[in-house]
Write a protein that holds these residues in place. Structure first.
Motif, PDB file in Angstrom:
ATOM      1  N   PHE A 283       0.854  -1.173   0.000  1.00  0.00           N
ATOM      2  CA  PHE A 283       0.000   0.000   0.000  1.00  0.00           C
ATOM      3  C   PHE A 283       0.897   1.232   0.000  1.00  0.00           C
ATOM      4  CE2 PHE A 283      -3.121  -3.011   1.263  1.00  0.00           C
ATOM      5  CZ  PHE A 283      -4.368  -2.449   1.007  1.00  0.00           C
ATOM      6  N   ILE A 284       0.744   2.083  -1.020  1.00  0.00           N
ATOM      7  CA  ILE A 284       1.427   3.378  -1.046  1.00  0.00           C
ATOM      8  C   ILE A 284       0.359   4.445  -0.862  1.00  0.00           C
ATOM      9  CG2 ILE A 284       2.851   4.973  -2.382  1.00  0.00           C
ATOM     10  CD1 ILE A 284       3.973   2.591  -3.886  1.00  0.00           C
ATOM     11  N   ILE A 285       0.522   5.274   0.141  1.00  0.00           N
ATOM     12  CA  ILE A 285      -0.501   6.248   0.510  1.00  0.00           C
ATOM     13  C   ILE A 285       0.130   7.632   0.577  1.00  0.00           C
ATOM     14  CG2 ILE A 285      -2.100   6.948   2.329  1.00  0.00           C
ATOM     15  CD1 ILE A 285      -1.993   3.784   3.013  1.00  0.00           C
ATOM     16  N   VAL A 286      -0.441   8.559  -0.163  1.00  0.00           N
ATOM     17  CA  VAL A 286       0.099   9.914  -0.259  1.00  0.00           C
ATOM     18  C   VAL A 286      -0.798  10.878   0.507  1.00  0.00           C
ATOM     19  CG1 VAL A 286       0.758  11.789  -1.814  1.00  0.00           C
ATOM     20  CG2 VAL A 286       1.092   9.398  -2.518  1.00  0.00           C
ATOM     21  N   LEU A 287      -0.199  11.632   1.414  1.00  0.00           N
ATOM     22  CA  LEU A 287      -0.892  12.657   2.186  1.00  0.00           C
ATOM     23  C   LEU A 287      -0.203  13.994   1.934  1.00  0.00           C
ATOM     24  CD1 LEU A 287      -1.054  10.775   5.627  1.00  0.00           C
ATOM     25  CD2 LEU A 287      -2.782  10.758   3.833  1.00  0.00           C
ATOM     26  N   HIS A 288      -0.921  14.952   1.375  1.00  0.00           N
ATOM     27  CA  HIS A 288      -0.342  16.270   1.137  1.00  0.00           C
ATOM     28  C   HIS A 288      -0.415  17.112   2.405  1.00  0.00           C
ATOM     29  CE1 HIS A 288       0.402  16.354  -3.273  1.00  0.00           C
ATOM     30  NE2 HIS A 288      -0.407  15.315  -3.222  1.00  0.00           N
ATOM     31  N   LYS A 289       0.590  17.939   2.582  1.00  0.00           N
ATOM     32  CA  LYS A 289       0.691  18.763   3.789  1.00  0.00           C
ATOM     33  C   LYS A 289      -0.085  20.068   3.618  1.00  0.00           C
ATOM     34  CE  LYS A 289       5.474  17.250   4.551  1.00  0.00           C
ATOM     35  NZ  LYS A 289       6.874  17.735   4.624  1.00  0.00           N
ATOM     36  N   PHE A 290      -0.939  20.353   4.570  1.00  0.00           N
ATOM     37  CA  PHE A 290      -1.674  21.615   4.589  1.00  0.00           C
ATOM     38  C   PHE A 290      -1.758  22.106   6.031  1.00  0.00           C
ATOM     39  CE2 PHE A 290      -3.296  19.792   0.641  1.00  0.00           C
ATOM     40  CZ  PHE A 290      -3.280  20.882  -0.213  1.00  0.00           C
ATOM     41  N   LYS A 291      -1.773  23.419   6.185  1.00  0.00           N
ATOM     42  CA  LYS A 291      -1.941  24.006   7.514  1.00  0.00           C
ATOM     43  C   LYS A 291      -3.402  24.035   7.939  1.00  0.00           C
ATOM     44  CE  LYS A 291       0.564  25.815   9.972  1.00  0.00           C
ATOM     45  NZ  LYS A 291       1.239  25.305  11.174  1.00  0.00           N
ATOM     46  N   ARG A 292      -4.307  23.993   6.959  1.00  0.00           N
ATOM     47  CA  ARG A 292      -5.738  24.029   7.271  1.00  0.00           C
ATOM     48  C   ARG A 292      -6.411  22.752   6.779  1.00  0.00           C
ATOM     49  NH1 ARG A 292      -8.644  29.314   5.321  1.00  0.00           N
ATOM     50  NH2 ARG A 292     -10.299  28.281   6.540  1.00  0.00           N
ATOM     51  N   PHE A 293      -7.252  22.180   7.619  1.00  0.00           N
ATOM     52  CA  PHE A 293      -7.955  20.949   7.278  1.00  0.00           C
ATOM     53  C   PHE A 293      -8.864  21.148   6.068  1.00  0.00           C
ATOM     54  CE2 PHE A 293     -11.702  18.145   7.812  1.00  0.00           C
ATOM     55  CZ  PHE A 293     -11.060  16.926   7.614  1.00  0.00           C
ATOM     56  N   PHE A 294      -9.434  22.336   5.925  1.00  0.00           N
ATOM     57  CA  PHE A 294     -10.321  22.617   4.796  1.00  0.00           C
ATOM     58  C   PHE A 294      -9.604  22.377   3.477  1.00  0.00           C
ATOM     59  CE2 PHE A 294     -11.646  25.644   1.519  1.00  0.00           C
ATOM     60  CZ  PHE A 294     -12.986  25.299   1.368  1.00  0.00           C
ATOM     61  N   HIS A 295      -8.382  22.870   3.360  1.00  0.00           N
ATOM     62  CA  HIS A 295      -7.622  22.698   2.128  1.00  0.00           C
ATOM     63  C   HIS A 295      -7.218  21.233   1.940  1.00  0.00           C
ATOM     64  CE1 HIS A 295      -6.568  27.175   2.693  1.00  0.00           C
ATOM     65  NE2 HIS A 295      -7.524  27.062   1.804  1.00  0.00           N
ATOM     66  N   TYR A 296      -6.870  20.575   3.034  1.00  0.00           N
ATOM     67  CA  TYR A 296      -6.515  19.155   2.970  1.00  0.00           C
ATOM     68  C   TYR A 296      -7.687  18.335   2.441  1.00  0.00           C
ATOM     69  CZ  TYR A 296      -5.041  14.528   4.650  1.00  0.00           C
ATOM     70  OH  TYR A 296      -4.706  13.206   4.729  1.00  0.00           O
ATOM     71  N   GLN A 297      -8.857  18.606   2.958  1.00  0.00           N
ATOM     72  CA  GLN A 297     -10.055  17.851   2.602  1.00  0.00           C
ATOM     73  C   GLN A 297     -10.498  18.121   1.167  1.00  0.00           C
ATOM     74  OE1 GLN A 297     -13.588  18.827   4.899  1.00  0.00           O
ATOM     75  NE2 GLN A 297     -14.051  16.653   5.154  1.00  0.00           N
ATOM     76  N   ALA A 298     -10.195  19.320   0.661  1.00  0.00           N
ATOM     77  CA  ALA A 298     -10.686  19.725  -0.664  1.00  0.00           C
ATOM     78  C   ALA A 298      -9.857  19.174  -1.820  1.00  0.00           C
ATOM     79  CB  ALA A 298     -10.738  21.254  -0.751  1.00  0.00           C
ATOM     80  N   LEU A 299      -8.640  18.695  -1.533  1.00  0.00           N
ATOM     81  CA  LEU A 299      -7.773  18.233  -2.620  1.00  0.00           C
ATOM     82  C   LEU A 299      -8.331  16.963  -3.252  1.00  0.00           C
ATOM     83  CD1 LEU A 299      -5.061  19.055  -3.935  1.00  0.00           C
ATOM     84  CD2 LEU A 299      -3.969  17.333  -2.499  1.00  0.00           C
ATOM     85  N   GLU A 300      -8.178  16.846  -4.573  1.00  0.00           N
ATOM     86  CA  GLU A 300      -8.724  15.692  -5.297  1.00  0.00           C
ATOM     87  C   GLU A 300      -8.033  14.398  -4.879  1.00  0.00           C
ATOM     88  OE1 GLU A 300      -4.975  16.330  -7.321  1.00  0.00           O
ATOM     89  OE2 GLU A 300      -6.518  17.692  -6.594  1.00  0.00           O
TER      90      GLU A 300
END
Length: 315
Positions: A283-300
């Protein structure tokens, strides 16, 4: 060298078409064919080695899309950013191995990497998806399920989460708990192929045989953290992935209800599953770094399943 035919089906009005065409101009041995709906024929599907489908096209021209859906081994789908429910519905209805959430050039690069990997019969790796320079690269192995959360905390303690929103680390730990629990309990089989721990309570303590311990690799760049969890049994199947990915079942009772794929995809931005039957599942899992959860949640989101041996063979 052989030329590989790639059929791209997209609405004429798609804003992604020019970007796709430009992206693939420099790729050797790939012949891209962009076909408008009124020009398509059955032979176009039969002669193409790969089909890349704009999901909006399939909704607008359902009769044409049926021809693409009839060739799942060739097919991948891309679409504009969508929420998880819509993504799961698409995956459930199409059962494709590759789903791209489109949002710009980095997704175009994913499509390019997917085609190259499929042609060369290679898996994606964590390094495939990283953007130099690498800030941190760490490894760990897990020979027991005892105090798994504490083992995970130890494995990630050298990584810096100060540039992420509060709760990012908790999401990462939850994802690792799901994938490592699967590797420890669901994957192992004996010499006859009988599952050893699948029906055991997840609170029980089990140990992995020497040489079969699940491994964790974490690679971090400026924008993202990439997790790679491997077991060395290769017992996960596409049928199991298709079922649990879209049904929202999580391992929360005796024996578990799967590998928590629904939950992992809910939190991760990209999920890649590499299966080498009888040898390895990753399993390869990519998590992008964001300071705000809103932006994290909105990414495709994107999902990819690479399975060996490939059905597609080089001429």
């Amino acid at each position: 060298m052989s030329t590989h035919q790639v059929l791209v089906l997209s609405d004429d009005a798609s804003t992604m078409l020019p970007m796709l065409e430009q992206s693939f101009e420099s790729v050797p041995n790939l012949q891209m064919r962009f076909i408008a709906p009124q020009k398509i024929y059955k032979t176009d599907f039969e002669e193409s080695e790969f089909i890349v489908l704009d999901y909006a096209y399939s909704q607008k021209y359902p009769e044409m899309a049926k021809l693409a859906f009839a060739a799942p081994g060739k097919l991948s789908i891309y679409t504009t950013p969508t929420d998880q429910q819509q993504m799961n519905e698409i995956l459930k209805s199409t059962k494709v191995d590759h789903f791209f959430g489109m949002s710009g050039t980095h997704t175009l690069n994913d499509i390019k990497l997917y085609l190259i990997a499929s042609i060369t019969h290679e898996f994606w790796t964590a390094e495939t998806l990283i953007t130099p320079p690498i800030l941190k690269h760490s490894h760990a192995t897990f020979n027991t399920s005892d105090h798994l959360d504490q083992q995970i905390e130890t494995a990630i303690e050298s990584h810096d989460f100060s540039k992420t929103f509060e709760g990012f680390k908790a999401i990462l730990v939850q994802i690792l708990n799901e994938t490592l629990t699967n590797a420890l309990f669901n994957a192992p089989v004996d010499e006859r192929g009988n599952f050893l721990h699948r029906d055991q309570n997840r609170r029980e303590k089990i140990a992995s045989p020497a040489g079969k311990e699940p491994s964790l690799e974490i690679v971090e760049d400026e924008d993202k953290i990439i997790l790679s969890v491997k077991d060395f049994y290769g017992t996960l199947t596409k049928e199991v992935v298709d079922h649990y990915l879209t049904h929202g079942e999580v391992a929360d009772k005796d024996g578990g209800a799967g590998v928590g794929l629904f939950l992992i995809l809910k939190h991760a931005h990209k999920v890649v599953i590499n299966i080498d039957p009888g040898k390895m599942t990753e399993f390869i899992i990519v998590l992008h770094k964001f300071k705000r959860f809103f932006h994290y949640q909105a990414l495709e989101k994107s999902f990819h399943l690479f399975l060996k041996p490939y059905q597609r063979k080089s001429p």
